[in-house]
Every structure is written in C-alpha cells, then in structure tokens.
Design an enzyme around this catalytic site. Structure first.
Site, PDB file in Angstrom:
ATOM      1  N   ARG A 174       0.848  -1.199   0.000  1.00  0.00           N
ATOM      2  CA  ARG A 174       0.000   0.000   0.000  1.00  0.00           C
ATOM      3  C   ARG A 174       0.877   1.240   0.000  1.00  0.00           C
ATOM      4  O   ARG A 174       1.907   1.258   0.682  1.00  0.00           O
ATOM      5  CB  ARG A 174      -0.867   0.056   1.270  1.00  0.00           C
ATOM      6  CG  ARG A 174      -1.937  -0.982   1.372  1.00  0.00           C
ATOM      7  CD  ARG A 174      -2.427  -1.097   2.800  1.00  0.00           C
ATOM      8  NE  ARG A 174      -1.348  -1.517   3.696  1.00  0.00           N
ATOM      9  CZ  ARG A 174      -1.405  -1.480   5.026  1.00  0.00           C
ATOM     10  NH1 ARG A 174      -2.470  -1.010   5.630  1.00  0.00           N
ATOM     11  NH2 ARG A 174      -0.379  -1.894   5.756  1.00  0.00           N
ATOM     12  N   GLU A 175       0.457   2.249  -0.735  1.00  0.00           N
ATOM     13  CA  GLU A 175       1.181   3.516  -0.677  1.00  0.00           C
ATOM     14  C   GLU A 175       1.169   4.003   0.773  1.00  0.00           C
ATOM     15  O   GLU A 175       0.178   3.839   1.476  1.00  0.00           O
ATOM     16  CB  GLU A 175       0.496   4.571  -1.553  1.00  0.00           C
ATOM     17  CG  GLU A 175       0.702   4.321  -3.020  1.00  0.00           C
ATOM     18  CD  GLU A 175       0.060   5.390  -3.890  1.00  0.00           C
ATOM     19  OE1 GLU A 175      -0.140   6.517  -3.429  1.00  0.00           O
ATOM     20  OE2 GLU A 175      -0.241   5.059  -5.047  1.00  0.00           O
ATOM     21  N   CYS A 222      -4.919   2.356  -7.605  1.00  0.00           N
ATOM     22  CA  CYS A 222      -5.122   0.912  -7.791  1.00  0.00           C
ATOM     23  C   CYS A 222      -6.576   0.484  -7.828  1.00  0.00           C
ATOM     24  O   CYS A 222      -7.022  -0.089  -8.816  1.00  0.00           O
ATOM     25  CB  CYS A 222      -4.385   0.165  -6.690  1.00  0.00           C
ATOM     26  SG  CYS A 222      -2.650   0.616  -6.641  1.00  0.00           S
TER      27      CYS A 222
END
Ligand code: UGA
Length: 432
Positions: A154-155, A263
């Site tokens: 995850r960012e 995403c």
C-alpha cells in the site's frame, strides 16, 4: 543472484530497494533520465515514508545501482522484475499494456543466459502468456521462464508491507523458477509470510480479485454507513461487531469518502474488462464501481444539509486532500470531485495537506492552500476532515481557534462526537 527492476515507480523502487536491503545486488532501470539522475543523487521522485533513507543507505553500499540502459542491465541480471505502469486505457476500462509489451520486446533481445522474467506490475490474466510469446520469437524456451509475482503493498505503508507481507504469491509451473524465487523471498517467509505457488494465470487473478474484494468491503461498509445515518446507529459499532467475526475481519471496514488511489479504481475496471473478454459477468464488482462513483455525491449532499442548503459564500476548510494519509498521491482522490463542486457552488475554500500545494486545484475559483492547520481553519464555517493524517488526529480545536466556533464534518470518523461537542463545536461524521 542479481536482480533488475524495470520501472522505478512505487512497486519497482520500493521492491528494488527492499531487495537490496535484504542483501541482494539490484539494478533499478527507468527510461526517464531525470528520474535516474535524481535517484543517483539520493533524491526520491515519490513520497513514501522511510524510502529515502533506504535508497541512500543501499546506494552507498553499492548493492543498489540505477541505470537507463535496459538491455545492459537485463544482460547482467538473473531475475528481471517488470514494474512498469498498467494504467486504464483511454476511452475504456481495460489495462493499457503497451509499456509491458515494449519492455518485453527489449528484454527479448537481451537474453544471454537463463533468466526469470517476472511481472510485478498488476497485469490481467493471460498477460504472462503474451510475454512468453514475445520472448519465444527470439529465444529458446529453455533460456527463460515467465512468472507472475504480484505485489500487495500500500502507498504510505509500502516498506512495511514489503518486509512483512501476509503472503508471497509466485505464479509458475516451472519448478526451477519456483525454487529460486522461494529462496529469494526466504527472509520474508522465515518472518511469517505465507508462501503460495500457483499457476501463472491464478497469480495474475489473485491480485485483481484481492483489490476488487477490498474495494467491495469498503463500499459495503460505506453503504451500511448510509443506513446507519438514517437509523441512528453508529457505523463504528457495526464495523467492530462485524470485524470480530474471524470470517469477516476488521480491516478495510472503515466507512468514509469514496475509495481512491492509483489501484482500486483502475483494477476494478480492468477485472470487469477481463471478465467481458471471457464472457463472464462480474455484477458485484460492477455495482461496487457504480456505488463508489456515487459516494462523493452522497457526502456532498450531507455538506449541503449541514449548511442548511446555503453553500454560497460559506468558508469551507479541507484538512487533507490526498486519497489517503502518508502519500502525496491525488489520483482519484474524492477531494477532486468535492472541491470543484463546492467551488462552483460559490464556497470559499481553504485546504491544508501535510504534502502541500496541489496543482489540481490551481485553476479553481476561491480555492487556496494554507501552510498550517491553524491558518486553514481560522474563520471557517465548516471544517471537513477529508484525509486521516496523524496530524489531524489530536487537534485541540478550542485552543487553536478561540474566536469562532465552526462546524466539523469528520469524513474519517477520527474524533469522538461527545468530546468535540463538549468543546462547543457542532460535529458530524460518517455513518452516525
Ligand atoms: C491498494 C491495496 O491495499 C494494496 O494491497 C495493493 O498492493 C495496492 O492497492 C496496489 O494494487 O498497488 P493503496 O491503493 O495504496 O493499496 O491504498 P489502500 O490503503 O488500499 O487504500 C485505498 C483506498 O481505500 C483509499 O482511498 C482509502 O482511504 C480507502 N479505504 C481503505 C477506506 O475507505 N476504508 C478502509 O477501511 C480502508
């Protein structure tokens, strides 16, 4: 084993740096000369907590190198990770695979010994088959193996997610590649990550199905939050109550604005497009996309209601505008729908984001960026907490702004309504 990461975006750079930190020799390749020059100087083109330190450390100890020469880097490496972008195709929902296939063609002319070619980018089912076809045109099949190894980071949490993944998925029927890759990931597996070896197509679909499921979970709780608002129930209680069931689990059950980022919106559309290709109807995911697209309208209707239908000339503050905390990424952030709408309706908008000014709002009327929380909320009629940055979690609104009491609309349910109301503020949140 020498590794080559092609593409230095989130996936390529984070994975490359983390592999180097685990003791591997890694070349990160990109066709953007400026990006590579910056990286060589220790400057990171993306905002990701902890990344800069790891890049500098591993570049200094020479385990990590940067290059624009794809062919040379591939020739020198044993394992090649394709980490280029797979954005949504213009005018459609499918993934644009042009970068993947261009890179595959370049790799094809650089296979000088056995190499494992891996798709780490999110690619639709059968992409691996296509890459194999491209490589087979010039090379003997004995000299390469095409594997799918999706990334689940995850960012904002990318380094942690890389080092402590729930699972490592390797999609290949080739035993030799499976063995080599299990060995590459062994430091993570020994720390508790599950290891799953499947067919290549299954690994490709695991990635899309996971993202689509998480998007569904969020959308589900967002719709339940709508019902809670009408029935006097607190959605937080529902999330806790549901999450305690181990079959459901508590994560990704936080109600809030529409999900965004680079995403979920892209991958939910792409999986529908894959299903269309195979004449299958993914009706649940289709409704998720529709519901999420309507989410900002629902939250904006609430803003309208909170302001007694008088948006014109109201001073509205946004705390956080990125799609989530710990990133400067604005892609598909719900603020991109909300702020233009409110500006058009005549509101005067100030925003503060820990990652600063956003070009996306530069052309909008009466939208200005402030450099502190205090400046942003001073004189406001309505403060909207849009992104759940830690910076916003313990604000003493009463001490910070003594003069005027504004309304707070907490879209991330950070605060307890009773505590805020005790400070004398009108408080609204999501699903309560
Ligand atoms: C997502 C996945 O979580 C990663 O596993 C995956 O690797 C990545 O996509 C990818 O495909 O590259 P990311 O987009 O960085 O990661 O961000 P998330 O933390 O998943 O958040 C996505 C959106 O969902 C955000 O807008 C966030 O605010 C929202 N969200 C998340 C909620 O509204 N509620 C939640 O409970 C969780």
């Amino acid at each position: 084993m020498k590794l080559c990461m092609i593409g230095t975006g989130y996936v390529g750079l984070v994975s490359g740096v983390c592999f180097a930190d685990l003791g591997n020799e890694v070349i990160c390749v990109d066709n953007n000369i400026n990006k590579i020059d910056l990286l060589k100087k220790g400057k990171i083109p993306i905002y990701e907590p902890g990344l800069s330190e790891l890049v500098i450390k591993n570049y200094k100890n020479k385990r990590l190198t940067f290059s624009t020469n794809l062919k040379k880097s591939v020739k020198e490496s044993d394992i090649i990770f394709i980490c280029v972008g797979t954005p949504t195709k213009k005018g459609g929902g499918s993934a644009d695979l042009s970068q993947i296939y261009n890179v595959s063609k370049e790799i094809s002319s650089s296979i000088n010994k056995f190499k494992i070619i891996i798709t780490k980018s999110t690619v639709p089912v059968t992409t691996g088959d296509e890459i194999e076809k491209i490589l087979s045109k010039r090379n003997n099949k004995k000299n390469f193996s095409v594997v799918s190894n999706p990334e689940f980071l995850r960012e904002g949490e990318a380094i942690r997610d890389f080092i402590y993944p729930d699972r490592v998925v390797i999609g290949t029927n080739d035993k030799r590649s499976g063995r080599i890759l299990k060995n590459l990931y062994s430091p993570l597996i020994s720390k508790g990550a599950s290891f799953l070896q499947t067919s290549r197509r299954a690994a490709e679909l695991i990635k899309y199905a996971s993202n689509a499921f998480l998007a569904t979970k969020i959308t589900f709780i967002n719709e339940i939050a709508n019902l809670c608002e009408k029935t006097g129930i607190n959605v937080e209680d529902i999330s806790i109550g549901m999450g305690l069931d181990k079959r459901i689990g508590s994560r990704f059950l936080r109600a809030g604005p529409a999900y965004g980022g680079s995403c979920f919106p892209k991958d939910t559309k792409a999986i529908i497009s894959t299903a269309d290709k195979f004449k299958t109807n993914l009706s649940v995911i289709k409704s998720v996309i529709k519901s999420n697209e309507n989410r900002s309208k629902i939250l904006l209707d609430r803003v309208n209601q909170i302001l007694n239908k008088k948006i014109r000339n109201k001073k509205i503050t946004f705390l956080g505008v990125t799609f989530k905390a710990n990133t400067d990424d604005m892609r598909d952030s719900s603020s991109l729908k909300m702020i233009p709408y409110l500006s058009k309706k005549g509101a005067i908008i100030k925003y503060f984001d820990p990652t600063g000014y956003k070009n996306e709002f530069s052309k909008l009327k009466n939208v200005i960026c402030k450099s502190s929380i205090k400046e942003a909320i001073q004189g406001s009629d309505l403060v909207i907490i849009h992104t759940e940055w830690n910076d916003f979690k313990s604000i003493n609104f009463k001490n910070l702004v003594k003069s005027k009491k504004f309304i707070i609309y907490d879209m991330r349910n950070i605060y307890s309504s009773t505590k805020i109301k005790d400070q004398g503020f009108k408080y609204f949140s999501v699903g309560q």
